[in-house]
Design a protein around this motif. Structure first.
Motif, PDB file in Angstrom:
ATOM      1  N   ASP A 261       0.819  -1.203   0.000  1.00 42.52           N
ATOM      2  CA  ASP A 261       0.000   0.000   0.000  1.00 42.52           C
ATOM      3  C   ASP A 261       0.863   1.267   0.000  1.00 42.52           C
ATOM      4  O   ASP A 261       0.536   2.263   0.624  1.00 42.52           O
ATOM      5  N   TYR A 262       1.995   1.188  -0.688  1.00 43.59           N
ATOM      6  CA  TYR A 262       2.884   2.343  -0.738  1.00 43.59           C
ATOM      7  C   TYR A 262       2.348   3.387  -1.713  1.00 43.59           C
ATOM      8  O   TYR A 262       1.526   3.086  -2.586  1.00 43.59           O
ATOM      9  N   LEU A 263       2.869   4.602  -1.557  1.00 43.52           N
ATOM     10  CA  LEU A 263       2.575   5.648  -2.533  1.00 43.52           C
ATOM     11  C   LEU A 263       3.621   5.526  -3.637  1.00 43.52           C
ATOM     12  O   LEU A 263       4.645   6.197  -3.614  1.00 43.52           O
ATOM     13  N   VAL A 264       3.373   4.640  -4.547  1.00 41.15           N
ATOM     14  CA  VAL A 264       4.344   4.379  -5.613  1.00 41.15           C
ATOM     15  C   VAL A 264       4.224   5.484  -6.657  1.00 41.15           C
ATOM     16  O   VAL A 264       3.123   5.779  -7.136  1.00 41.15           O
ATOM     17  N   SER A 265       5.347   6.085  -6.991  1.00 43.14           N
ATOM     18  CA  SER A 265       5.333   7.182  -7.970  1.00 43.14           C
ATOM     19  C   SER A 265       4.815   6.701  -9.314  1.00 43.14           C
ATOM     20  O   SER A 265       5.051   5.557  -9.712  1.00 43.14           O
TER      21      SER A 265
ATOM     22  N   GLU B  32      24.034  10.135  -8.249  1.00 41.30           N
ATOM     23  CA  GLU B  32      23.661  11.555  -8.228  1.00 41.30           C
ATOM     24  C   GLU B  32      22.316  11.750  -8.926  1.00 41.30           C
ATOM     25  O   GLU B  32      21.443  12.480  -8.435  1.00 41.30           O
ATOM     26  N   GLN B  33      22.152  11.081 -10.076  1.00 36.92           N
ATOM     27  CA  GLN B  33      20.881  11.188 -10.798  1.00 36.92           C
ATOM     28  C   GLN B  33      19.740  10.584  -9.980  1.00 36.92           C
ATOM     29  O   GLN B  33      18.625  11.099  -9.975  1.00 36.92           O
ATOM     30  N   MET B  34      20.040   9.487  -9.277  1.00 36.25           N
ATOM     31  CA  MET B  34      19.007   8.865  -8.441  1.00 36.25           C
ATOM     32  C   MET B  34      18.546   9.820  -7.345  1.00 36.25           C
ATOM     33  O   MET B  34      17.366   9.871  -6.995  1.00 36.25           O
ATOM     34  N   GLN B  35      19.502  10.558  -6.805  1.00 29.30           N
ATOM     35  CA  GLN B  35      19.182  11.532  -5.761  1.00 29.30           C
ATOM     36  C   GLN B  35      18.208  12.575  -6.309  1.00 29.30           C
ATOM     37  O   GLN B  35      17.234  12.945  -5.652  1.00 29.30           O
ATOM     38  N   ILE B  36      18.475  13.023  -7.534  1.00 33.13           N
ATOM     39  CA  ILE B  36      17.606  14.023  -8.157  1.00 33.13           C
ATOM     40  C   ILE B  36      16.228  13.425  -8.440  1.00 33.13           C
ATOM     41  O   ILE B  36      15.192  14.040  -8.176  1.00 33.13           O
ATOM     42  N   ILE B  37      16.241  12.201  -8.979  1.00 33.62           N
ATOM     43  CA  ILE B  37      14.969  11.529  -9.286  1.00 33.62           C
ATOM     44  C   ILE B  37      14.125  11.407  -8.021  1.00 33.62           C
ATOM     45  O   ILE B  37      12.933  11.736  -8.008  1.00 33.62           O
ATOM     46  N   ALA B  38      14.760  10.928  -6.959  1.00 30.50           N
ATOM     47  CA  ALA B  38      14.028  10.726  -5.699  1.00 30.50           C
ATOM     48  C   ALA B  38      13.475  12.034  -5.176  1.00 30.50           C
ATOM     49  O   ALA B  38      12.344  12.099  -4.692  1.00 30.50           O
ATOM     50  N   ASN B  39      14.277  13.085  -5.306  1.00 27.28           N
ATOM     51  CA  ASN B  39      13.823  14.377  -4.791  1.00 27.28           C
ATOM     52  C   ASN B  39      12.643  14.902  -5.595  1.00 27.28           C
ATOM     53  O   ASN B  39      11.663  15.389  -5.034  1.00 27.28           O
ATOM     54  N   ARG B  40      12.751  14.783  -6.905  1.00 31.14           N
ATOM     55  CA  ARG B  40      11.653  15.304  -7.742  1.00 31.14           C
ATOM     56  C   ARG B  40      10.373  14.510  -7.542  1.00 31.14           C
ATOM     57  O   ARG B  40       9.276  15.027  -7.679  1.00 31.14           O
ATOM     58  N   LEU B  41      10.533  13.214  -7.276  1.00 24.15           N
ATOM     59  CA  LEU B  41       9.348  12.379  -7.099  1.00 24.15           C
ATOM     60  C   LEU B  41       8.926  12.319  -5.626  1.00 24.15           C
ATOM     61  O   LEU B  41       7.968  11.638  -5.296  1.00 24.15           O
ATOM     62  N   HIS B  42       9.701  12.982  -4.774  1.00 23.92           N
ATOM     63  CA  HIS B  42       9.448  12.967  -3.326  1.00 23.92           C
ATOM     64  C   HIS B  42       9.467  11.533  -2.804  1.00 23.92           C
ATOM     65  O   HIS B  42       8.651  11.153  -1.957  1.00 23.92           O
ATOM     66  N   ALA B  43      10.367  10.740  -3.332  1.00 20.40           N
ATOM     67  CA  ALA B  43      10.433   9.320  -2.948  1.00 20.40           C
ATOM     68  C   ALA B  43      11.471   9.128  -1.846  1.00 20.40           C
ATOM     69  O   ALA B  43      12.602   9.586  -1.970  1.00 20.40           O
ATOM     70  N   GLN B  44      11.056   8.440  -0.794  1.00 19.72           N
ATOM     71  CA  GLN B  44      12.003   8.123   0.282  1.00 19.72           C
ATOM     72  C   GLN B  44      12.896   6.953  -0.126  1.00 19.72           C
ATOM     73  O   GLN B  44      14.061   6.913   0.215  1.00 19.72           O
ATOM     74  N   LEU B  45      12.301   6.016  -0.824  1.00 13.31           N
ATOM     75  CA  LEU B  45      13.062   4.850  -1.278  1.00 13.31           C
ATOM     76  C   LEU B  45      12.958   4.720  -2.787  1.00 13.31           C
ATOM     77  O   LEU B  45      11.932   5.047  -3.385  1.00 13.31           O
ATOM     78  N   LEU B  46      14.024   4.236  -3.365  1.00  9.88           N
ATOM     79  CA  LEU B  46      14.010   3.920  -4.793  1.00  9.88           C
ATOM     80  C   LEU B  46      14.192   2.411  -4.937  1.00  9.88           C
ATOM     81  O   LEU B  46      14.987   1.809  -4.213  1.00  9.88           O
ATOM     82  N   ILE B  47      13.454   1.842  -5.850  1.00 11.46           N
ATOM     83  CA  ILE B  47      13.623   0.412  -6.128  1.00 11.46           C
ATOM     84  C   ILE B  47      14.247   0.295  -7.506  1.00 11.46           C
ATOM     85  O   ILE B  47      13.704   0.823  -8.485  1.00 11.46           O
ATOM     86  N   THR B  48      15.387  -0.355  -7.567  1.00  8.48           N
ATOM     87  CA  THR B  48      16.024  -0.598  -8.865  1.00  8.48           C
ATOM     88  C   THR B  48      16.169  -2.102  -9.046  1.00  8.48           C
ATOM     89  O   THR B  48      16.194  -2.844  -8.065  1.00  8.48           O
ATOM     90  N   GLY B  49      16.279  -2.526 -10.277  1.00  7.30           N
ATOM     91  CA  GLY B  49      16.386  -3.967 -10.523  1.00  7.30           C
ATOM     92  C   GLY B  49      17.111  -4.281 -11.807  1.00  7.30           C
ATOM     93  O   GLY B  49      17.185  -3.453 -12.715  1.00  7.30           O
ATOM     94  N   ILE B  50      17.665  -5.465 -11.822  1.00 11.25           N
ATOM     95  CA  ILE B  50      18.337  -5.970 -13.026  1.00 11.25           C
ATOM     96  C   ILE B  50      17.772  -7.355 -13.320  1.00 11.25           C
ATOM     97  O   ILE B  50      17.759  -8.213 -12.434  1.00 11.25           O
ATOM     98  N   VAL B  51      17.293  -7.542 -14.543  1.00 10.50           N
ATOM     99  CA  VAL B  51      16.852  -8.878 -14.946  1.00 10.50           C
ATOM    100  C   VAL B  51      18.053  -9.553 -15.599  1.00 10.50           C
ATOM    101  O   VAL B  51      18.487  -9.173 -16.684  1.00 10.50           O
ATOM    102  N   LEU B  52      18.607 -10.516 -14.890  1.00  8.89           N
ATOM    103  CA  LEU B  52      19.816 -11.178 -15.393  1.00  8.89           C
ATOM    104  C   LEU B  52      19.461 -12.270 -16.394  1.00  8.89           C
ATOM    105  O   LEU B  52      20.229 -12.550 -17.313  1.00  8.89           O
TER     106      LEU B  52
END
Lengths: 217, 524
Positions: A88-92, A115-135
């Motif tokens: 039930d998160y506020l997913v951007s 650095e870009q992630m920091q900007i992305i998170a700030n603009r989206l007001h996101a406390q956490l970022l989820i990143t992933g790699i499909v191997l």
């Protein structure tokens, strides 16, 4: 035929019955006996989560290193969907994420810098970022003309304040891992397997201390 | 399943009704849920993204089918033609997702309380038909996703006894997917309302990203939102705890600002700040950051493949120029130049980004080998802020061949041969073989040190003019020379030239005698 023979047969019959029940139990439990089933997903904590309630989360486009067309898009969409549903998160909004990618000149298939992630998170007001790699994402041939999907992926929870990895989780599954008896339980689609793996990862995170967002509306 | 609660709710309200009436009402509600659910908030179903072919493919038909089914089950669904017109009017070219700003627009222009966004994650016919779908129901009042649902289906997962009625194609799977979505539709969450966020950035730019102290930084932001004069906020760019007022464009959507970087090195974040002093409200958004760097790189140059002679690096074939950044720093560009003693540029090369590990110069310019002499090799680098550093080294190019000095003097038993290096470059190796005119070997010797002297025994009838042989010198730079002994003895030198001339004349004579015609013989 002597009575001893019948007694021996009866004894073997009981043993056979017990063995049969055990085999059925094993079939029932299915994949639970397969090596590695219970050890995965494997999660490692690199740093503690931010203090306080975490609600604002952004799922960044997953990187595809599998060679399967749009594997990152499929796994990323499904993971975002399950994260929203399970926690039930506020997913951007994905549109907002892609817009910031566009503003920062990042292609969705490429991972942003910290650095870009920091900007992305700030603009989206996101406390956490989820990143992933499909191997790996594959659709192997299963029995009777069916498909047996296989996925290997690695998902990270990152701190929105600096983009650094807090938790990283590795997961690997195939559709037949979920077979219970005969063909029942087997997952035949990459979407279904992605969903199942996402649920397992998110539930593991909850077990390890990630709190659900308490905001109900 | 969804309607049971509503059914119970309704039946409780109707106190005093007979049991039969309640039962009839319950049955009617189950059979016709539209009666109860007709007051649901309007939902705009946008065309679905289709990942089967590519990231930008759209699937309108499936979205329309789902919209129809949602309408049939009691939802108020906005007409798909209106949704398409909205997308066309607002130039929305992407499917499967919307920006917050567009979601808010859908509320204003379509009157939608919710937008349904979807992605067909997979669609395959072979080896078994399969489909996947991910849906997001977004509330337009605050652009929050209130419901996400992901589902998939394949023929292998929908086996029927004896295979009767089993779906075989994706067209047959679609209704099953739609039914699954309707089954999980979030009826209870459709009445929740929240407020929208203040800042919606369309584009943002910050340049340059790397500056030296005192250089100017420029920021520009385009916002989706615009305000009337009465409620317009004051807009600033905030960096390093300083606020710089932004200039607004005529249409009120673009904000620009400039400021000068301070003396302090480091990374500085830049935020856009909107301030409504009347309401005591401030909102901000991080635009990016810039790095102030006033420290030039520290560079050194090493020359490899050279020999130190009299304290100077000398080479004859090639020299390797190895630049060293003594403090690691990311570079924007570099340049390598070669200058002669007068300062004239002999050759250069440059590049962007990472400085190569080394360069090899073979003592050439664009026209070929350069002359022997002293050359200055200079490496220049610039970091991302434009700070420059350079380092240079002198090197001597010497391709001259070693000089052989051979002296012959008479002794009682024959001759004494003296050998010494006539050049300045030390020798790495020498070898000498001597024999008489009749082929009798006199000496074979080699070494690395000179001068050297040899006493050679000769027959009484033999003199220094009968000496033959070869001398090889190679200096430490690799320059090599081979000389015939007869060329090194002055009397023999003239004799040898005479013999060579005679030999050439004899060869020419012989050629004429063979009768080769200079005229072409057609009949041949």
């Amino acid at each position: 035929m002597s009575s001893d023979w019948w007694h021996a047969m009866a004894r073997w019959g009981r043993w056979g019955c017990c063995l049969g029940i055990l085999l059925l139990g094993m079939l029932g439990s299915g994949c639970s006996l397969l090596p590695g089933f219970h050890t995965l997903p494997y999660s490692q904590k690199m740093a503690p989560l931010p203090p306080g309630t975490v609600c604002q989360v952004a799922v960044l486009p997953f990187v595809n290193e599998s060679g399967f067309p749009l594997a990152g898009a499929i796994a990323g969409k499904v993971f975002a969907s399950e994260l929203q549903a399970e926690g039930d998160y506020l997913v951007s909004q994905e549109g907002d994420v892609l817009k910031v990618y566009q503003q920062l000149h990042i292609l969705p298939a490429w991972p942003p810098t910290e650095e870009q992630m920091q900007i992305i998170a700030n603009r989206l007001h996101a406390q956490l970022l989820i990143t992933g790699i499909v191997l790996e994402m594959r659709e192997d041939r299963g029995e009777h003309g069916t498909v047996n999907p296989r996925i290997i992926e690695e998902i990270q929870i990152r701190d929105g304040r600096n983009g650094q990895v807090l938790w990283t989780t590795f997961h690997r599954r195939q559709g037949t891992d979920y077979t219970k008896t005969m063909h029942f339980g087997t997952i035949h689609t990459v979407t279904g397997l992605s969903k199942q793996m996402a649920v397992e990862i998110i539930n593991l995170w909850f077990k390890k201390g990630l709190a659900k967002c308490n905001e109900s509306s | 399943m969804i309607d049971k609660g509503r059914v119970q709710e309704n039946s409780q309200k109707r106190k005093g009704c007979s049991l039969l009436a309640i039962l009839l009402l319950a049955v009617s509600c189950v059979l016709m849920p539209t009666i109860v659910l007709a007051a649901e908030p309007p939902v705009a179903v946008f065309p679905f993204q289709e990942l089967d072919q590519g990231r930008n493919d759209a699937n309108l038909a499936f979205a329309v089918d789902l919209a129809k089914r949602l309408a049939e089950t009691g939802n108020k669904v906005i007409d798909s033609d209106a949704v398409m017109a909205f997308m066309a009017n607002n130039r929305i070219r992407t499917v499967g997702s919307l920006e917050t700003y567009r979601v808010a627009q859908a509320r204003g222009e379509l009157g939608a309380d919710f937008v349904l966004l979807g992605t067909v994650t997979q669609r395959k016919e072979k080896p078994e038909a399969s489909m996947g779908l991910a849906l997001d129901l977004v509330r337009t009042s605050d652009a929050r996703t209130i419901w996400s649902y992901c589902t998939s289906i394949s023929t292998g997962e929908d086996r029927k006894p004896l295979g009767i009625g089993e779906p075989q194609t994706t067209a047959e799977l679609e209704p099953l997917l739609i039914a699954d979505v309707v089954k999980h539709w979030p009826w209870q969450r459709l009445h929740e309302v929240r407020q929208v966020r203040a800042i919606n950035i369309d584009t943002a730019s910050l340049s340059p990203k790397y500056v030296k102290p005192g250089e100017e930084i420029h920021a520009q932001v385009r916002l989706h939102a615009s305000w009337t004069a009465s409620n317009a906020p004051r807009v600033f760019f905030k960096t390093a705890d300083h606020l710089y007022p932004a200039k607004v464009s005529a249409d009120g959507s673009i904000y620009e600002g400039s400021w000068v970087a301070g003396k302090e090195n480091g990374r500085f974040n830049v935020s856009l700040v909107l301030e409504w002093s009347v309401y005591g409200r401030t909102d901000s958004a991080l635009l990016g950051s810039y790095l102030v760097d006033g420290t030039p790189p520290v560079l050194d140059v090493e020359l490899r493949g050279v020999t130190m002679i009299d304290g100077k690096p000398v080479f004859s074939r090639h020299v390797k120029v190895v630049p060293h950044l003594l403090v690691h720093k990311i570079l924007s560009r570099w340049r390598l130049g070669f200058y002669d003693e007068s300062g004239t540029l002999v050759g250069d090369m440059d590049g962007n980004g990472v400085l190569p590990d080394g360069f090899i110069w073979q003592g050439t310019d664009t026209e070929g080998p350069v002359q022997n002499g002293n050359y200055r090799i200079e490496v220049e680098v610039w970091d991302r802020a434009g700070n420059e550093a350079k380092a240079s080294k002198w090197v001597t190019l010497d391709r001259s061949k070693p000089q052989v000095d051979l002296a012959v003097s008479h002794t009682d038993e024959g001759v004494a041969v003296g050998l010494k290096n006539g050049g300045k470059i030390p020798l790495a190796f020498w070898r000498m073989e001597m024999w008489t005119k009749d082929g009798r070997l006199l000496t074979t010797t080699n070494g690395s040190q000179l001068p050297a002297k040899f006493d050679l025994k000769l027959a009484e009838s033999e003199g220094e003019n009968d000496l033959r042989g070869i001398v090889v010198f190679r200096d430490v730079l690799g320059n090599l020379i081979k000389k015939k002994v007869e060329d090194l003895i002055p009397d023999q030198k003239t004799e040898a030239k005479q013999k060579a001339r005679e030999k050439a004349e004899a060869a020419a004579e012989k050629k004429k005698e063979t009768g080769i015609s200079e005229r072409w013989v057609d009949e041949f």
